[in-house]
Write an enzyme that holds these catalytic residues in place. Structure first.
Site, PDB file in Angstrom:
ATOM      1  N   GLU A 224      21.582 -12.896 -37.418  1.00 22.43           N
ATOM      2  CA  GLU A 224      20.620 -12.342 -36.472  1.00 22.43           C
ATOM      3  C   GLU A 224      19.241 -12.932 -36.711  1.00 22.43           C
ATOM      4  O   GLU A 224      18.937 -13.381 -37.814  1.00 22.43           O
ATOM      5  CB  GLU A 224      20.632 -10.833 -36.697  1.00 22.43           C
ATOM      6  CG  GLU A 224      20.158  -9.881 -35.687  1.00 22.43           C
ATOM      7  CD  GLU A 224      20.161 -10.170 -34.215  1.00 22.43           C
ATOM      8  OE1 GLU A 224      19.903 -11.308 -33.791  1.00 22.43           O
ATOM      9  OE2 GLU A 224      20.353  -9.205 -33.475  1.00 22.43           O
ATOM     10  N   ASP A 225      18.415 -12.965 -35.671  1.00 24.91           N
ATOM     11  CA  ASP A 225      17.047 -13.442 -35.859  1.00 24.91           C
ATOM     12  C   ASP A 225      16.207 -12.430 -36.632  1.00 24.91           C
ATOM     13  O   ASP A 225      15.530 -12.766 -37.583  1.00 24.91           O
ATOM     14  CB  ASP A 225      16.390 -13.797 -34.507  1.00 24.91           C
ATOM     15  CG  ASP A 225      16.531 -12.687 -33.462  1.00 24.91           C
ATOM     16  OD1 ASP A 225      17.127 -11.624 -33.759  1.00 24.91           O
ATOM     17  OD2 ASP A 225      16.052 -12.882 -32.332  1.00 24.91           O
TER      18      ASP A 225
ATOM     19  N   ASP B 117      15.140  -5.157 -36.595  1.00 20.58           N
ATOM     20  CA  ASP B 117      13.980  -4.369 -36.178  1.00 20.58           C
ATOM     21  C   ASP B 117      14.390  -2.897 -36.150  1.00 20.58           C
ATOM     22  O   ASP B 117      14.428  -2.252 -37.193  1.00 20.58           O
ATOM     23  CB  ASP B 117      13.471  -4.888 -34.826  1.00 20.58           C
ATOM     24  CG  ASP B 117      12.099  -4.341 -34.463  1.00 20.58           C
ATOM     25  OD1 ASP B 117      11.784  -3.215 -34.834  1.00 20.58           O
ATOM     26  OD2 ASP B 117      11.328  -5.045 -33.779  1.00 20.58           O
TER      27      ASP B 117
ATOM     28  N   PHE C 101       4.246  -7.981 -32.995  1.00 20.26           N
ATOM     29  CA  PHE C 101       5.245  -8.612 -32.132  1.00 20.26           C
ATOM     30  C   PHE C 101       5.177 -10.121 -32.296  1.00 20.26           C
ATOM     31  O   PHE C 101       4.129 -10.733 -32.136  1.00 20.26           O
ATOM     32  CB  PHE C 101       5.031  -8.223 -30.666  1.00 20.26           C
ATOM     33  CG  PHE C 101       6.207  -8.593 -29.814  1.00 20.26           C
ATOM     34  CD1 PHE C 101       7.336  -7.781 -29.782  1.00 20.26           C
ATOM     35  CD2 PHE C 101       6.214  -9.777 -29.074  1.00 20.26           C
ATOM     36  CE1 PHE C 101       8.435  -8.127 -29.019  1.00 20.26           C
ATOM     37  CE2 PHE C 101       7.316 -10.124 -28.305  1.00 20.26           C
ATOM     38  CZ  PHE C 101       8.430  -9.299 -28.281  1.00 20.26           C
TER      39      PHE C 101
ATOM     40  N   ASP D  24      11.938 -14.042 -28.522  1.00 16.34           N
ATOM     41  CA  ASP D  24      11.342 -14.249 -27.208  1.00 16.34           C
ATOM     42  C   ASP D  24      10.343 -13.168 -26.817  1.00 16.34           C
ATOM     43  O   ASP D  24      10.310 -12.089 -27.392  1.00 16.34           O
ATOM     44  CB  ASP D  24      12.433 -14.249 -26.142  1.00 16.34           C
ATOM     45  CG  ASP D  24      12.986 -12.842 -25.899  1.00 16.34           C
ATOM     46  OD1 ASP D  24      13.494 -12.236 -26.854  1.00 16.34           O
ATOM     47  OD2 ASP D  24      12.879 -12.343 -24.756  1.00 16.34           O
TER      48      ASP D  24
ATOM     49  N   ARG E 220      11.459 -19.069 -27.193  1.00 16.82           N
ATOM     50  CA  ARG E 220      12.563 -19.152 -28.154  1.00 16.82           C
ATOM     51  C   ARG E 220      12.647 -20.528 -28.804  1.00 16.82           C
ATOM     52  O   ARG E 220      13.158 -20.679 -29.898  1.00 16.82           O
ATOM     53  CB  ARG E 220      13.905 -18.873 -27.445  1.00 16.82           C
ATOM     54  CG  ARG E 220      14.070 -17.436 -26.975  1.00 16.82           C
ATOM     55  CD  ARG E 220      15.518 -17.200 -26.599  1.00 16.82           C
ATOM     56  NE  ARG E 220      15.744 -16.029 -25.780  1.00 16.82           N
ATOM     57  CZ  ARG E 220      15.952 -14.806 -26.252  1.00 16.82           C
ATOM     58  NH1 ARG E 220      15.928 -14.588 -27.538  1.00 16.82           N
ATOM     59  NH2 ARG E 220      16.169 -13.799 -25.427  1.00 16.82           N
TER      60      ARG E 220
END
Ligand code: HPA
Ligand code: MG
Length: 173
Positions: free
Chosen positions: A98-99, A102, A151, A158, A164
Site C-alpha cells: 500500500e502507499d 491512514d 495531506f 493523489d 500520482r
C-alpha cells in the site's frame, strides 16, 4: 500546485532497498509462496520499486482495487471491492502493498478478507504511515516513513487523481 518536497526520490529509493532486503530475508525463511497484493491505484510506484528488490523465486504479484476514499480528502468509512485478485491466496504468505496507512479501514478489511480466503499469513507493507488518521486498530509490518497530519501527494498518492506520477512525496499548497 504541489508544495515543498517532504520525502525525496533518493530517500524513497534507499528505503525500497532497505525494506526489499528485509522482506527477502524474512520470507526466505518460510516455506509457502509469497504473493504481493498491490492496492490500486496508489501502490503502483511503490509496488514497482519494491518488487524489483525482493529476491524470492516463489513469488507472484496481483492487484486489488477498493474504494474507501471518494474524490475528497476525507474517508467515507466503507469498503467496496472494485477489482479482486485473480491469484489463489490459499496457503500463501500474502503481503499487502500500500502507499499509505491512514484511517486503516481498507487495510483492516482486506486483512480479514484475505485471511478468510485461506492465506497462510497476511502482512502489510506501506511506504507511509499517518498514525493521526487512524480510525481502526491496524499496524504496518513494513513501513517506510511516518508522516504527520498533513495531506500529501506524489509517488502514487493523489489529489483528485492527479500528482500520482511524481517521483517524490510533496505536500499540497
Ligand atoms: N494524500 C493522498 N491520499 C491519501 C492521503 C494523503 O495524505 N492519506 C490517505 N490517502
Ligand atoms: Mg490509497
Amino acid at each position: 500546485m504541489t508544495g515543498k518536497v517532504l520525502i525525496s526520490q533518493e530517500q524513497i529509493q534507499a528505503k525500497a532497498d532497505e525494506i526489499g532486503k528485509q522482506i527477502t530475508e524474512d520470507y526466505s525463511k518460510l516455506d509457502e509462496p509469497l504473493l504481493l497484493v498491490g492496492i490500486l491505484r496508489g501502490s503502483v510506484p511503490w509496488m514497482a520499486d519494491l518488487m524489483k528488490r525482493i529476491d524470492i523465486e516463489d513469488m507472484t504479484i496481483d492487484f486489488m482495487a477498493c474504494s474507501s476514499y471518494g474524490a475528497s480528502t476525507k474517508t467515507s468509512g466503507t469498503v467496496k471491492i472494485m477489482k479482486d485478485i485473480e491469484e489463489d491466496v490459499m496457503g500463501k504468505n500474502v503481503l499487502i502493498v500500500e502507499d499509505i496507512i491512514d484511517s486503516g479501514i481498507t487495510l483492516n478489511y482486506l486483512k480479514g478478507y484475505l485471511k478468510n480466503r485461506g492465506a497462510a499469513s497476511v502482512k502489510i507493507c506501506a511506504l507511509l504511515d499517518k498514525p493521526t488518521g487512524r480510525q481502526t486498530d491496524v499496524q504496518g509490518d513494513y513501513v517506510g516513513f511516518t508522516v504527520g497530519d498533513v495531506f500529501i501527494v506524489g509517488y502514487g498518492l493523489d489529489y483528485n487523481q492527479k500528482y500520482r506520477q511524481l517521483p517524490y512525496i510533496s505536500c499540497l499548497d
